[in-house]
Enzyme design. Sequence first.
Site, mmCIF file in Angstrom:
data_model
loop_
_atom_site.group_PDB
_atom_site.id
_atom_site.type_symbol
_atom_site.label_atom_id
_atom_site.label_comp_id
_atom_site.label_asym_id
_atom_site.label_seq_id
_atom_site.Cartn_x
_atom_site.Cartn_y
_atom_site.Cartn_z
ATOM 1 N N CYS A 71 -72.446 -45.354 11.163
ATOM 2 C CA CYS A 71 -71.950 -44.601 10.013
ATOM 3 C C CYS A 71 -70.893 -45.385 9.216
ATOM 4 C CB CYS A 71 -71.396 -43.263 10.497
ATOM 5 S SG CYS A 71 -71.256 -42.043 9.199
ATOM 6 N N HIS A 121 -75.189 -40.712 15.153
ATOM 7 C CA HIS A 121 -74.129 -40.387 16.100
ATOM 8 C C HIS A 121 -74.796 -39.784 17.330
ATOM 9 C CE1 HIS A 121 -71.052 -40.944 13.002
ATOM 10 N NE2 HIS A 121 -71.740 -40.158 12.193
#
Lengths: 424, 235
Positions: free
Chosen positions: B90, B187
Site C-alpha cells: 500500500c 493487507h
Amino acid sequence: MNLLAVWLGKSVLLALRALGRRGNALPGLVVEKVFPSFLPRALARLDDGVVVITGTNGKTTTTKMIATILGERYRVLTNDSGSNFVRGAITACVEHATWGGRLPFDVGIFELDEAWAVRFVALVPPQRALLLNVMRDQLDRFGEIDTTAGLLGTVAAATTGHVVLNRDDERVAALAERTGAQVSYYGVAPQLRELFPNDEELYGGPVSRSTKPASAELRSLPAGEQPHITLRVAGSDHEVLLRADGPHNAQNAAGAVALALTFGLDTATVLAGLAKVSPAFGRGQSFDVDGRRLVLQLVKNPAGFRQTLRTLDGVTGADAIVVAINDDYADGRDVSWLWDVDFAALAAPASSGAHRSTAGTRAADMAVRLRYDGIDVDEVEPDLEKAVRVAVSAVPAGGHVVVFSTYTAMWALHAILLRIGQAV
Amino acid sequence: MKLIHLYPREMNIYGDTGNVLVLMCRLQWRGLPVEVAPVSVGDPLPHDADILLGGGGQDAAQGEIGADFAGRGAELRAMADDGVVMLTICGTYQMLGHEFVTQEGRRIAGAGVLDVVTHGQAERLIGNNFVDTTDAGRLVGYENHSGLTELGPGVRALGSTQSGRGNNGRDRTEGAVRDNVIGTYLHGPVLAKSPRFADELLRLALARRGSDTDLEPLDDTLAEQAARVAVGRPR
Ligand SMILES: [Zn+2]
C-alpha cells in the site's frame, strides 16, 4: 411529541413481542420512515438535554456509568440494550413514552459509534458530549484513524453546552479547537499513563503526558488487598469500589465522573452513583454451564483486545480459552487487526496448560495468528455452540472458561449460553 | 538472513507488521537464523540486507516520512538492482513509484524503484480481495486504499485480481513486480494466508545469496483453510 408516532412505534414493539422477538431496530425504523422529525422533536422536550458518548473503546460501559450516576437525580432515557443507532434511540423513546405521548424523562444519554454520532448530532444538537478515544477499529468502514477523529470533531462542533475530552488521547484533546462549547478534560495520573497507550504509543511511539487540568483524574488502580480505585475530583482524592474491573473501566469512570460534574452534582452524589454500576453486556458477564464458570469478554480492536488480555493476567486460573472471531459487517470485514494484538499472555506459563481453541467465521485465521505467536490451538471450530461445548467438556467441574469474542459472535454466544446454561 | 523493517512506527496499519513475523517464523521454524533491523526516519539502511519489508500507513504518516523516503531513492534503486527482495504494501508500494499525485494536484516524489505512478482520489477501494499469480498461486488479503496506481512498461503486474479492485479499479491488475521488488495493495497481512508466496520470497533471497533454496516443507493446513474461508466471505 407526536402521539401517532408513539402509537405506531409501540404497536410494532407489541407485535414483535407477540412473535417472541427482541426487537430493537425495527420499531425505530418504522417510526423514522413515517415520522422523520419524530426524534428531534421528542428529544427537544427534555429539560436537561441530550448527552452523546462516543469514541472507539469504552462507550457501552461509560454510558452505563453516566446513566447510573445521573439516575440518582434525573429521569434518564438511555439506549441501554447494546444498540448504537438512531433507530435504537427512537425505539427507546417510543418504548418508554406513555400512551398519551408524554416522554417521562429529564435527560437523554446516548451511546453512538462515530459514524452514527455524526448523523445523530445533525438531527439533534446535544447539550453535552463525552469523547473517549480514537483507536484503529473498523478501518474497513472509516478508512483511517484521522478520518475517525474528524467524525468526533463534527460531534464536538455540534455540541451546544459542554464537551468533555480525554486529555490523554492527543487526537481527542485537540478537538477542543473544534467547538464553541465549554470544554473540560478527564485523564489518568502521569504515573499510570503508560497503562493506557493511544494508537501511536501501541506501535512504539513515545508516551506523551498531557499537562491539561482534569476535572476528574484516575490516581490509582486496585492493587493487592486494596480493591478501590482512587479518583481526584476538585483537588481531593476519593476511593471508589468499582464493580466493573480492569484498568480501562477505571479510566472510563474518570470520564463518566467528569461528564456528570457538568450537571452541577456534588462529588459525593456522583461517586455514590458510580459505585452502583454493574458490568455492561459482554464485559465480563458470567455463565454457568454444566458446573463450569464461563466468562464472556467482548473484543473488537487491537487496543481493547490487548487491555482485555491484560485482565487475563489476573484470571490466570483459566482452564480453557476460546477466541471467537466473526467478520460480519458489525464486527468489521477486515480481520488483519488481529495481527496488531500481542498474544503473549495466551502463551504465558499460567495459561499454557489451558485448553485453547478458536471459533467463529474466522476461526482458521485466528488459529494462524496464534501459531505465529507460538501457540498451537487444540481445536479450530467455526460453529460457536460446538466450540463452547468442546471447551466446557475439556475442563473439570468447577473449572473456568474464558471466551474472547467479537460483537456478532457475542450476541450469538449469549443466546447459546442462556439455552445450554444460565447467567450467574 | 537479514530483514529490514521499514518505518515500523509510521507504516504499520492493517496488520502489515505481520509480514515481518511470518517471514521470521518461517525461517526460525526451519532452523535458519534471522535478524530484523527496524529502520525509522533518519536511520541508515543496513547494506547487508536480504529482504526489505514496508507496510501501509495513514495518509498523514505518509506525508511525514515522504522526504525521508525520497532521499533514499538512489540507495533503494541500487538495492533493487542488486536483487534485494522487497515486499512493500500500500503506502510503501506507492512511494516506491515515481510519484504520488494528491487529489489537490500536489506531486510527492517517490523513490523511483518501481515504474508506477499513483493518483489520489476521494473514493477508497475497500474489501476482501484475492489475486491469482503465475509464480506464487493465489494471494489472499484485504485492500483498503484511495490511491489509483498505473503500471509503466518497466514493471509487470503481480497478478490479476478476482474479487477486488486492484491497482486502479479498472484493469484488473494488482501490484507490480520488477526484479525481486514487489509492491501490492494486499493487507491482511498478505503473507499470513499466502504461505507459498512467503516461501517464494525466502527462496528468492536465498538464491541471491547463493544458498540452498530447498526449504523444508511446513504444515500450512490452517493457512490454506483460512484462505479458502476468506475467498468465500462477502467483500
Ligand atoms: Zn492500504
